[in-house]
Design a protein around this motif. Structure first.
Motif, mmCIF file in Angstrom:
data_model
loop_
_atom_site.group_PDB
_atom_site.id
_atom_site.type_symbol
_atom_site.label_atom_id
_atom_site.label_comp_id
_atom_site.label_asym_id
_atom_site.label_seq_id
_atom_site.Cartn_x
_atom_site.Cartn_y
_atom_site.Cartn_z
ATOM 1 N N LYS A 68 0.840 -1.190 0.000
ATOM 2 C CA LYS A 68 0.000 0.000 0.000
ATOM 3 C C LYS A 68 0.878 1.244 0.000
ATOM 4 N N ALA A 69 0.653 2.128 -0.966
ATOM 5 C CA ALA A 69 1.414 3.370 -1.072
ATOM 6 C C ALA A 69 0.450 4.543 -0.922
ATOM 7 N N PHE A 70 0.799 5.472 -0.045
ATOM 8 C CA PHE A 70 -0.057 6.645 0.152
ATOM 9 C C PHE A 70 0.826 7.874 0.240
ATOM 10 N N GLY A 71 0.260 9.034 -0.091
ATOM 11 C CA GLY A 71 1.068 10.238 -0.198
ATOM 12 C C GLY A 71 1.719 10.270 -1.561
ATOM 13 N N CYS A 72 2.958 10.715 -1.612
ATOM 14 C CA CYS A 72 3.698 10.752 -2.876
ATOM 15 C C CYS A 72 4.685 9.594 -2.895
ATOM 16 N N SER A 73 4.662 8.830 -3.970
ATOM 17 C CA SER A 73 5.509 7.644 -4.049
ATOM 18 C C SER A 73 6.285 7.616 -5.358
ATOM 19 N N LEU A 74 7.508 7.124 -5.260
ATOM 20 C CA LEU A 74 8.384 6.922 -6.411
ATOM 21 C C LEU A 74 8.565 5.423 -6.582
ATOM 22 N N SER A 75 8.260 4.912 -7.763
ATOM 23 C CA SER A 75 8.295 3.466 -7.993
ATOM 24 C C SER A 75 9.151 3.141 -9.210
ATOM 25 N N PHE A 76 9.909 2.046 -9.095
ATOM 26 C CA PHE A 76 10.733 1.536 -10.186
ATOM 27 C C PHE A 76 10.270 0.119 -10.516
ATOM 28 N N ASN A 120 16.029 -7.689 -6.610
ATOM 29 C CA ASN A 120 14.904 -8.592 -6.306
ATOM 30 C C ASN A 120 14.759 -8.898 -4.818
ATOM 31 N N GLU A 121 15.624 -8.329 -3.982
ATOM 32 C CA GLU A 121 15.505 -8.548 -2.544
ATOM 33 C C GLU A 121 14.554 -7.549 -1.906
ATOM 34 N N SER A 122 14.552 -6.328 -2.417
ATOM 35 C CA SER A 122 13.677 -5.290 -1.878
ATOM 36 C C SER A 122 12.689 -4.859 -2.950
ATOM 37 N N LYS A 123 11.612 -4.223 -2.508
ATOM 38 C CA LYS A 123 10.612 -3.710 -3.432
ATOM 39 C C LYS A 123 10.922 -2.234 -3.700
ATOM 40 N N PRO A 124 11.269 -1.867 -4.931
ATOM 41 C CA PRO A 124 11.704 -0.497 -5.232
ATOM 42 C C PRO A 124 10.545 0.496 -5.304
ATOM 43 N N ILE A 125 9.823 0.611 -4.191
ATOM 44 C CA ILE A 125 8.705 1.538 -4.079
ATOM 45 C C ILE A 125 8.979 2.398 -2.853
ATOM 46 N N PHE A 126 9.021 3.723 -3.034
ATOM 47 C CA PHE A 126 9.480 4.612 -1.978
ATOM 48 C C PHE A 126 8.435 5.682 -1.690
ATOM 49 N N LEU A 127 8.124 5.858 -0.403
ATOM 50 C CA LEU A 127 7.242 6.928 0.029
ATOM 51 C C LEU A 127 8.098 8.155 0.333
ATOM 52 N N LEU A 128 7.745 9.292 -0.248
ATOM 53 C CA LEU A 128 8.587 10.483 -0.183
ATOM 54 C C LEU A 128 8.016 11.527 0.761
ATOM 55 N N ASP A 129 8.920 12.198 1.504
ATOM 56 C CA ASP A 129 8.475 13.339 2.298
ATOM 57 C C ASP A 129 8.503 14.586 1.409
ATOM 58 N N LYS A 130 8.147 15.718 1.981
ATOM 59 C CA LYS A 130 7.992 16.953 1.197
ATOM 60 C C LYS A 130 9.280 17.334 0.480
ATOM 61 N N ASN A 131 10.397 17.280 1.176
ATOM 62 C CA ASN A 131 11.677 17.665 0.558
ATOM 63 C C ASN A 131 12.085 16.679 -0.536
ATOM 64 N N GLN A 132 11.870 15.400 -0.287
ATOM 65 C CA GLN A 132 12.209 14.378 -1.282
ATOM 66 C C GLN A 132 11.354 14.525 -2.537
ATOM 67 N N GLU A 134 10.200 17.279 -3.803
ATOM 68 C CA GLU A 134 10.717 18.391 -4.598
ATOM 69 C C GLU A 134 11.981 17.987 -5.350
ATOM 70 N N GLU A 135 12.843 17.203 -4.717
ATOM 71 C CA GLU A 135 14.073 16.758 -5.377
ATOM 72 C C GLU A 135 13.761 15.838 -6.552
ATOM 73 N N VAL A 136 12.837 14.909 -6.342
ATOM 74 C CA VAL A 136 12.484 13.968 -7.414
ATOM 75 C C VAL A 136 11.773 14.695 -8.547
ATOM 76 N N LYS A 137 10.870 15.607 -8.207
ATOM 77 C CA LYS A 137 10.173 16.367 -9.248
ATOM 78 C C LYS A 137 11.145 17.174 -10.091
ATOM 79 N N LEU A 165 18.626 9.761 -10.648
ATOM 80 C CA LEU A 165 17.386 9.348 -9.995
ATOM 81 C C LEU A 165 17.527 7.966 -9.363
ATOM 82 N N ILE A 166 18.165 7.043 -10.076
ATOM 83 C CA ILE A 166 18.383 5.693 -9.553
ATOM 84 C C ILE A 166 19.271 5.726 -8.310
#
Length: 290
Positions: A68-76, A120-132, A134-137, A165-166
């Motif tokens: 489950k992803a909520f807020g702003c999320s970055l996914s690979f 393949n060990e971790s799920k590349p889905i990241f929940l971002l805070d406000k500062n993160q 802005e950096e990703v955008k 980005l990676i």
């Protein structure tokens, strides 16, 4: 064996009419305006990578897990793991990009497969805070500007931004909240219904291809007998019974609320001709469509 979705197939499905001059490139940036709505996001492997920046509430079905992803999320998403996304509440779609493995590997000494992001060990889905966020955008914006520019070496810059980005994602902590409400069986049931719902409302100009239990099983990358067994266990109905009920309901809606002919309705719902549709309707509703 079920064929993976290829980059050109994805572009053909997602691009707006008239955008074909930009198709079949090893890198594509999609913003919201360029995407077609109403097309199913199939739970299957692709032959390309995808990076998405979404804001809202989603359940990402990734491999054998639901996150489950909520807020702003970055996914690979990589070509090696099947996935789909269930939208619960969308607030903003900042866009996404797709690219081939070769597009990345021809520029860097280290292949993308060696990145910890795709081990393949971790799920590349990241929940971002406000500062993160802005950096990703900011990185997304730089990639989009270059993708739309005429600079002859823009792909070199795009790959540098993509690599940035990676590496930035490698410094983040992946989302860990599992959506425990869904078992593997319930997840298959949920994805099946998402795929079914995305077939409607129909368009008379576009013939529907997903009509049979085998069609859905193939797109879900499972055996039709397994799909039948799971749906029967959860709903008490077979795949065909669920499909027939939905087709009947949509048939009645079209008969009542459109001026389409019976032949047009039959075609839009995926029947070979009106006689097959008449036979189906009479068997299900005990009356003829007319």
């Amino acid at each position: 064996m079920h064929k993976s979705e290829q980059l050109k197939d994805f572009e053909t499905l997602r691009l707006q009419p008239g955008s074909d001059s930009k198709q079949h490139k090893p890198f594509r940036f999609f913003n919201s305006a360029e995407c077609l709505s109403g097309n199913p996001i199939l739970y299957r492997r692709r032959d390309f990578f995808k990076v998405s920046l979404l804001k809202g509430e989603y359940i990402v079905h990734y491999g054998d897990e639901s996150i489950k992803a909520f807020g702003c999320s970055l996914s690979f998403f990589s070509p090696w793991v099947p996935y789909t996304i269930t939208q619960l509440k969308e607030e903003e779609n900042a866009g996404y990009m797709i690219f081939t493995e070769l597009y990345y590997n021809t520029y860097f000494n280290q292949t993308i497969r060696q990145s910890p992001l795709f081990d393949n060990e971790s799920k590349p889905i990241f929940l971002l805070d406000k500062n993160q966020v802005e950096e990703v955008k900011a990185i997304f914006s730089k990639i989009e500007r270059q993708e739309q520019s005429d600079y002859p070496f823009k792909d070199d810059l795009i790959r540098n931004h993509l690599n940035e980005l990676i590496h930035y994602a490698n410094t983040l902590h992946p989302a860990t909240e599992r959506h425990h409400a869904l078992s593997s069986k319930e997840r298959l049931h949920s994805i099946f219904h998402e795929l079914l719902n995305r077939q409607f409302p129909v368009d008379v100009s576009r013939h529907k291809h997903l009509r049979t239990a085998s069609d859905f099983a193939e797109n879900l990358n499972v055996h039709v007998n397994y799909l039948n067994r799971i749906l029967k266990e959860i709903t008490g109905k077979s795949t065909s019974e669920i499909l027939y009920e939905r087709l009947l309901r949509e048939s009645i809606i079209l008969l009542k609320h459109t001026n389409w002919s019976i032949s047009e309705i039959a075609y839009s719902l995926g029947f070979k001709d009106s006689s097959h549709f008449n036979h189906f309707f009479r068997r299900q509703a005990n009356v003829t469509p007319s």
